[in-house]
Design a protein around this motif. Structure first.
Motif, short mmCIF file in Angstrom:
data_model
loop_
_atom_site.label_atom_id
_atom_site.label_comp_id
_atom_site.label_asym_id
_atom_site.label_seq_id
_atom_site.Cartn_x
_atom_site.Cartn_y
_atom_site.Cartn_z
N TYR A 95 0.96 -1.34 -0.30
CA TYR A 95 0.27 0.26 -0.13
C TYR A 95 0.91 1.00 -0.14
N VAL A 96 0.89 1.86 -0.82
CA VAL A 96 1.45 2.99 -1.07
C VAL A 96 0.91 4.89 -0.47
N PHE A 97 -0.90 4.94 -0.99
CA PHE A 97 -1.66 5.46 -0.23
C PHE A 97 -3.14 5.07 -0.43
N ASN A 98 -3.47 4.20 1.55
CA ASN A 98 -4.66 4.11 1.48
C ASN A 98 -5.44 4.67 2.76
N ARG A 99 -5.96 6.03 2.88
CA ARG A 99 -6.54 6.86 3.91
C ARG A 99 -7.37 5.77 4.94
N PRO A 100 -8.23 5.08 3.93
CA PRO A 100 -8.87 3.59 4.91
C PRO A 100 -8.35 3.68 5.76
N GLN A 101 -7.22 2.24 5.47
CA GLN A 101 -6.20 1.95 5.78
C GLN A 101 -5.53 2.59 7.46
N THR A 102 -5.11 3.39 6.90
CA THR A 102 -4.26 4.96 7.70
C THR A 102 -4.49 5.04 9.07
N LEU A 267 -12.38 8.35 -1.18
CA LEU A 267 -10.67 8.62 -1.27
C LEU A 267 -9.82 7.48 -2.90
N PRO A 268 -9.48 7.49 -4.01
CA PRO A 268 -8.28 7.04 -4.15
C PRO A 268 -7.24 6.30 -3.51
N ARG A 269 -7.14 5.10 -3.79
CA ARG A 269 -6.23 4.10 -3.73
C ARG A 269 -4.95 4.34 -3.96
N VAL A 270 -4.24 3.75 -4.04
CA VAL A 270 -2.36 3.87 -4.70
C VAL A 270 -1.74 2.81 -4.25
N VAL A 303 -3.63 2.54 -9.55
CA VAL A 303 -5.04 3.54 -9.24
C VAL A 303 -5.64 3.16 -8.90
N GLN A 304 -7.44 3.11 -7.69
CA GLN A 304 -7.64 3.11 -7.90
C GLN A 304 -8.82 4.35 -7.32
#
Length: 427
Positions: A95-102, A267-270, A303-304
Motif C-alpha cells: 500500500y502506498v496511499f490508502n487513507r481508510p487503512q491509515t 478517496l483514491p487508493r494507490v 490506482v483505484q
C-alpha cells in the motif's frame, strides 16, 4: 530400614509444605501484582492489542511472493491463475496511499493504548481488593487474639465464681452467668477464627496461590496514608488520575479514527506493484508474438478511484458517528460520577475518622470506669460482679474501637483508589 527413611522424609516434606506463607500488606500487594490470574489475563489482552497494530500496518509493508506457473502449452499460451505460464514468477505489492487503512491503523494503535490503560486499571483494582482482603484478615486475626485472651480471663473468672458459690459467698445464678459469658466469648472466638481463615483463603486466591497453599497475614502497625487536603482537591485528583476516563477518551479517539476511515472510503487508493517472470520457449510464445524474451518485469502503481461506493459506506459512517456521540455522553457522565464519588468517599473518610475518635474516647471512659471499680473493690465498696461487668464493657469498647479503626483504613483505601494514588501508597 529404607522404607522407614522414605516415610520419614515424606512426612517431613508434608510438614514443610503445609507451613503457611506469612506476608505483610506490602508483600501481599507486590505478589498479587505479579501473580494474580485476572491481571495476567489483562496483560495477555494488552499484548494481543499491541500485536493487532502490527497486523493493521501489515498492508503497508512490502510483500514478495515467489512461485511458478510451470506448464506445457499446446497452441496459444493461456493464463494460469491470471498469469502467463512461466518457469519462475515473483510478485511484490504494497500500500502506498490508502487513507481508510491509515485511519484503521491509528484506530488500532489507540485501542492498544486503551488496552494498556485497562491493564493499569486492573492493577489498581487487584491491589485494592488485595489490600481490603488483607485488612479483613488482619482485623479478624486481631479480634481472635483479643478474644483468646478474653476466653482465658473468663475461664479464670468462671472458676473463681464457682469457688465463691461453693463457699456460699455468691448465688448459683452467678456461676451460670459466668459460664454463659465464657460460652459467648468462645463462640465469638470461633467466628473470628473462621472469618480470618476465609479471608486468608480469598487473599491466597488473589495472590495467585494454589488452593492448598495456605497464607497468613502479619498483624502490623502502619503509618497513615497521605490523603488530599480538601474535598475539591480530592475531586480534581480523581478526575486527573482516573483510568476509566482515560480509557473512555482512548475509545472515543479510536472510534473517531474509525469514522474518518469510513469517510475516506471515497478517496483514491494507490498500491505499489512489481512483477517478474522467467518464460519458457516451450509455451509457444514465439509462434504467437512478434518478439520473445525470457526475462520480463514490470514496476509501477495501481490506482483505484471509487466512483460509486453504495449506501453501505454512508450507513457505516452514520453508525460510527452515533458511536462517537454516545462515547462523548458516556465520558461526560463518567466524569460527573467520578467527581461525586470522590466527594462522597472524602466525606466517608472524615466520618470514619470521627467514628474512630468517638470509639477511642468511649474506650478511655470504659477503662477509667474499670479503674474506679477496681479501687472501690479494694476498699470493699464494689462487688466482684460489678468489676467483671465493667471489664466486659471495656472489652466491648475495645472491639468497637478495633472495628472503627479498620473501617477508617478501608475508607482511606477506597479514597486512594478513587484518586489514583493507591499503588503509590501501598508500595
Amino acid at each position: 530400614m529404607h522404607r522407614v527413611a522414605v516415610v520419614a522424609f515424606l512426612f517431613s516434606s508434608c510438614l514443610v509444605w503445609a507451613q503457611p506463607r506469612t506476608v505483610t500488606l506490602r508483600q501481599a500487594v507486590e505478589l498479587a501484582l505479579q501473580q494474580n490470574p485476572e491481571l495476567r489475563m489483562a496483560r495477555l489482552e494488552e499484548s494481543k492489542a499491541a500485536e493487532a497494530v502490527r497486523v493493521a500496518r501489515d498492508p503497508f509493508e512490502p510483500k514478495v511472493a515467489v512461485g511458478s506457473g510451470l506448464a506445457y502449452s499446446s497452441g496459444f499460451p493461456m493464463s494460469i491463475e491470471g498469469s502467463t505460464p512461466s518457469i519462475i514468477q515473483a510478485q511484490a505489492t504494497k500500500y502506498v496511499f490508502n487513507r481508510p487503512q491509515t485511519h484503521l491503523v491509528a484506530s488500532v494503535r489507540e485501542a492498544a493504548r486503551g488496552a494498556a490503560i485497562g491493564t493499569a486499571a486492573k492493577r489498581e483494582e487487584i491491589a485494592h481488593q488485595t489490600a481490603v482482603t488483607y485488612l479483613e484478615a488482619e482485623r479478624a486475626a486481631r479480634a481472635a487474639e483479643f478474644l483468646r485472651r478474653q476466653v482465658d480471663s473468663l475461664a479464670r473468672v468462671a472458676e473463681a465464681v464457682r469457688a465463691r458459690v461453693s463457699e456460699g459467698r455468691e448465688l448459683p445464678l452467678e456461676a451460670k452467668r459466668a459460664e454463659l459469658d465464657l460460652a459467648r466469648a468462645r463462640q465469638r472466638l470461633q467466628a473470628a477464627e473462621n472469618e480470618r481463615l476465609n479471608a486468608e483463603r480469598v487473599l491466597g486466591a488473589l495472590l495467585g496461590l494454589d488452593a492448598d497453599e495456605p497464607v497468613r497475614v502479619t498483624v502490623e502497625e502502619r503509618a497513615g496514608w497521605v490523603l488530599p487536603e480538601s474535598e475539591e482537591a480530592c475531586a480534581e485528583q480523581a478526575v486527573a488520575g482516573s483510568k476509566e476516563l482515560r480509557r473512555l477518551q482512548s475509545a472515543l479517539t479510536a472510534k473517531g479514527f474509525e469514522l474518518n476511515a469510513e469517510k475516506a472510503a471515497k478517496l483514491p487508493r494507490v498500491d505499489l506493484v512489481a512483477q517478474y517472470s522467467l518464460l519458457g520457449r516451450y509455451n509457444n510464445y514465439e509462434d504467437f508474438f512478434s518478439k520473445f524474451q525470457r526475462h520480463n518485469g514490470q514496476f509501477g502503481v495501481a490506482v483505484q478511484v471509487p466512483l460509486f461506493t453504495g449506501p453501505g459506506v454512508e450507513a457505516r459512517t452514520a453508525q460510527a458517528a452515533a458511536e462517537v456521540a454516545r462515547l462523548r455522553l458516556q465520558l461526560q457522565a463518567a466524569r460527573n460520577r467520578i467527581v461525586n464519588e470522590a466527594r462522597r468517599l472524602y466525606q466517608q473518610v472524615k466520618q470514619a475518622e470521627s467514628a474512630r475518635d468517638v470509639a477511642r474516647l468511649d474506650l478511655e471512659v470504659a477503662r477509667e470506669q474499670l479503674s474506679v471499680l477496681l479501687a472501690r473493690m479494694d476498699e470493699g465498696r464494689a462487688s466482684f460482679r460489678e468489676v467483671e461487668q465493667a471489664r466486659m464493657a471495656e472489652d466491648e469498647k475495645w472491639m468497637a474501637f478495633l472495628e472503627a479503626n479498620y473501617a477508617l483504613e478501608a475508607a482511606r483505601l477506597d479514597l486512594l483508589k478513587q484518586t489514583g494514588d493507591l499503588l503509590a501508597a501501598l508500595r
